[in-house]
Write a protein that holds these residues in place. Structure first.
Motif, mmCIF file in Angstrom:
data_model
loop_
_atom_site.group_PDB
_atom_site.id
_atom_site.type_symbol
_atom_site.label_atom_id
_atom_site.label_comp_id
_atom_site.label_asym_id
_atom_site.label_seq_id
_atom_site.Cartn_x
_atom_site.Cartn_y
_atom_site.Cartn_z
ATOM 1 N N ALA A 26 -32.527 -10.478 -21.636
ATOM 2 C CA ALA A 26 -33.249 -10.043 -20.438
ATOM 3 C C ALA A 26 -32.518 -10.421 -19.164
ATOM 4 O O ALA A 26 -32.879 -9.965 -18.076
ATOM 5 C CB ALA A 26 -34.650 -10.640 -20.422
ATOM 6 N N VAL A 267 -37.372 -5.903 -23.680
ATOM 7 C CA VAL A 267 -36.393 -5.960 -22.598
ATOM 8 C C VAL A 267 -36.176 -4.572 -22.005
ATOM 9 O O VAL A 267 -36.102 -4.405 -20.775
ATOM 10 C CB VAL A 267 -35.059 -6.554 -23.100
ATOM 11 C CG1 VAL A 267 -33.994 -6.478 -22.012
ATOM 12 C CG2 VAL A 267 -35.250 -8.001 -23.557
ATOM 13 N N ARG A 271 -37.162 -3.721 -18.114
ATOM 14 C CA ARG A 271 -36.162 -3.310 -17.132
ATOM 15 C C ARG A 271 -36.545 -2.007 -16.447
ATOM 16 O O ARG A 271 -36.308 -1.833 -15.244
ATOM 17 C CB ARG A 271 -34.801 -3.177 -17.818
ATOM 18 C CG ARG A 271 -34.134 -4.513 -18.099
ATOM 19 C CD ARG A 271 -32.832 -4.341 -18.848
ATOM 20 N NE ARG A 271 -32.139 -5.618 -18.996
ATOM 21 C CZ ARG A 271 -31.127 -5.815 -19.836
ATOM 22 N NH1 ARG A 271 -30.702 -4.815 -20.616
ATOM 23 N NH2 ARG A 271 -30.546 -6.992 -19.909
ATOM 24 N N GLU A 272 -37.134 -1.090 -17.199
ATOM 25 C CA GLU A 272 -37.569 0.174 -16.602
ATOM 26 C C GLU A 272 -38.666 -0.066 -15.576
ATOM 27 O O GLU A 272 -38.647 0.506 -14.479
ATOM 28 C CB GLU A 272 -38.051 1.125 -17.696
ATOM 29 C CG GLU A 272 -36.960 1.629 -18.623
ATOM 30 C CD GLU A 272 -35.928 2.470 -17.877
ATOM 31 O OE1 GLU A 272 -36.330 3.346 -17.088
ATOM 32 O OE2 GLU A 272 -34.721 2.226 -18.075
ATOM 33 N N GLN A 281 -36.538 -8.003 -9.141
ATOM 34 C CA GLN A 281 -36.235 -7.293 -10.387
ATOM 35 C C GLN A 281 -36.025 -8.241 -11.566
ATOM 36 O O GLN A 281 -36.559 -8.014 -12.654
ATOM 37 C CB GLN A 281 -34.999 -6.424 -10.186
ATOM 38 C CG GLN A 281 -34.799 -5.391 -11.300
ATOM 39 C CD GLN A 281 -33.797 -4.329 -10.896
ATOM 40 O OE1 GLN A 281 -33.605 -4.044 -9.721
ATOM 41 N NE2 GLN A 281 -33.138 -3.746 -11.880
ATOM 42 N N THR A 285 -38.433 -8.566 -14.779
ATOM 43 C CA THR A 285 -37.837 -8.257 -16.086
ATOM 44 C C THR A 285 -38.078 -9.379 -17.085
ATOM 45 O O THR A 285 -38.487 -9.144 -18.230
ATOM 46 C CB THR A 285 -36.319 -8.018 -15.942
ATOM 47 O OG1 THR A 285 -36.098 -6.896 -15.096
ATOM 48 C CG2 THR A 285 -35.688 -7.749 -17.305
ATOM 49 N N SER A 289 -40.641 -8.949 -20.126
ATOM 50 C CA SER A 289 -39.990 -8.900 -21.441
ATOM 51 C C SER A 289 -40.585 -9.939 -22.379
ATOM 52 O O SER A 289 -40.773 -9.678 -23.579
ATOM 53 C CB SER A 289 -38.481 -9.110 -21.301
ATOM 54 O OG SER A 289 -38.180 -10.404 -20.829
#
Length: 347
Positions: A26, A267, A271-272, A281, A285, A289
């Motif tokens: 991640a 993960v 991330r999306e 971010q 994430t 995750s």
């Protein structure tokens, strides 16, 4: 083969190790050796636990051993492999490389034919290398197949000096087997001297070895592969205290395997989603995750692992155990021969 001893702390250790690997992928852990070290501890655990089981067994128990290993490992593993390679077809069609990499993962030879070329082929792996962690399952399967031959049939298979020599050889050559060999060595010593790892100053010694390894790695990071096995087995021995199983702990330990195999899923989605939070971010994430992977792993554990464990005893017959052994050895031989032929064709 009687019921093996239970080590409650190992349940939480497994979960922590699987989460460490997930956090590495991640982006929360930047040192790639931290993720690898979690795997080294997994290997030392296998050496201690599986080595201990084999040391308490004889040849007549092998069908049960092979059946238990196949039931425990194969169903979650092949599901994970099918998921990675199946999902990859949604973004790109299968080509010769796709079939080649699938062949190595199905035959448990990833570490022999993909790992040595990883820098060259990483971008070409399905789903951008989502199944890169499968190398460790190849190492584990190879251990499950070769350890019984050494421990139960070789005259020197239960000798500490043999496992010490094997560990030194594996570590000096920087192979993947050093931590496993040290784990088996610790189990062999326990069969000879009892709970030697819990007596007197032994726990303090293992803690000191672990801290020394951390210091040496900080000073000489290029020697990581020679340092990690000693830290890994020290961590295992510090936590190797037999006790009673708890439902919560057993669930945590059980979840660790599907979490390790499928951590790329959480993960990916994290991330999306994190793209909508550009200022935070990495934090988004990492947090998402962990949450998503724990949820997904829990569902997979209940749907696959727990069901197999619940029915494993009623499914077992000696004939099925022998069949599992033949299939396992056959896959390794097929993968080894096939991989060598592919490598020769590449020259």
């Amino acid at each position: 083969m009687g019921a093996p001893e239970y080590f409650p702390a190992f349940d939480w250790l497994r979960l922590g190790l699987a989460l460490t690997v997930a956090l590495f992928h991640a982006g929360a852990v930047t040192d790639e050796n931290i993720g690898n070290f979690a795997v080294q501890v997994f290997f030392a655990l296998s050496g201690w636990l599986i080595g201990g089981i084999l040391l308490d067994s004889d040849a007549s128990a092998l069908p049960r051993f092979y059946f238990n290993r196949a039931a425990r490992i194969w169903a979650p593993y092949f599901f994970a492999v099918a998921l990675v390679f199946g999902m990859s077809l949604m973004s790109e069609p299968a080509d010769a490389h796709w079939f080649e990499y699938l062949f190595y993962d199905v035959t448990f030879t990833h570490n022999w034919f993909i790992s040595p070329r990883i820098e060259e082929i990483n971008a070409d792996l399905p789903l951008r290398g989502a199944g890169i962690i499968f190398w460790s399952l190849s190492v584990e399967e190879q251990f499950y197949l070769f350890a019984p031959l050494m421990i139960l049939f070789a005259r020197w298979g239960r000798m500490p000096t043999m496992w010490a020599a094997l560990a030194v050889f594996a570590i000096v050559l920087e192979t993947f087997y050093g931590s496993i060999a040290l784990g088996v060595l610790a189990a062999v010593l326990r069969r000879r001297f009892g709970d030697w790892h819990l007596k007197g100053m032994a726990p303090a010694l293992f803690a000191a070895v672990f801290l020394l390894c951390v210091f040496l790695y900080a000073r000489f990071p290029e020697e990581y592969l020679r340092i990690a096995p000693f830290a890994a087995v020290s961590a295992v021995l510090l936590l190797a205290r037999a006790g009673k199983k708890s439902r919560i702990g057993a669930f945590a330990g059980g979840v660790s395997y599907p979490l390790y195999l499928n951590q790329w899923i959480g993960v990916f989605f994290a991330r999306e989603i994190a793209l909508d939070f550009p200022d935070h971010q990495l934090i988004v994430t990492v947090l998402l995750s962990v949450i998503l992977n724990l949820a997904i792993a829990s569902l997979l554990y209940l749907a696959i692992d727990a069901q197999v464990r619940k029915r494993r005893n009623e499914w077992f017959t000696p004939a099925r155990g022998r069949a599992a052994a033949m299939i396992a050895y056959g896959l390794i031989i097929l993968g080894g021969v096939g991989g060598l032929l592919i490598a020769l064709m590449r020259l």
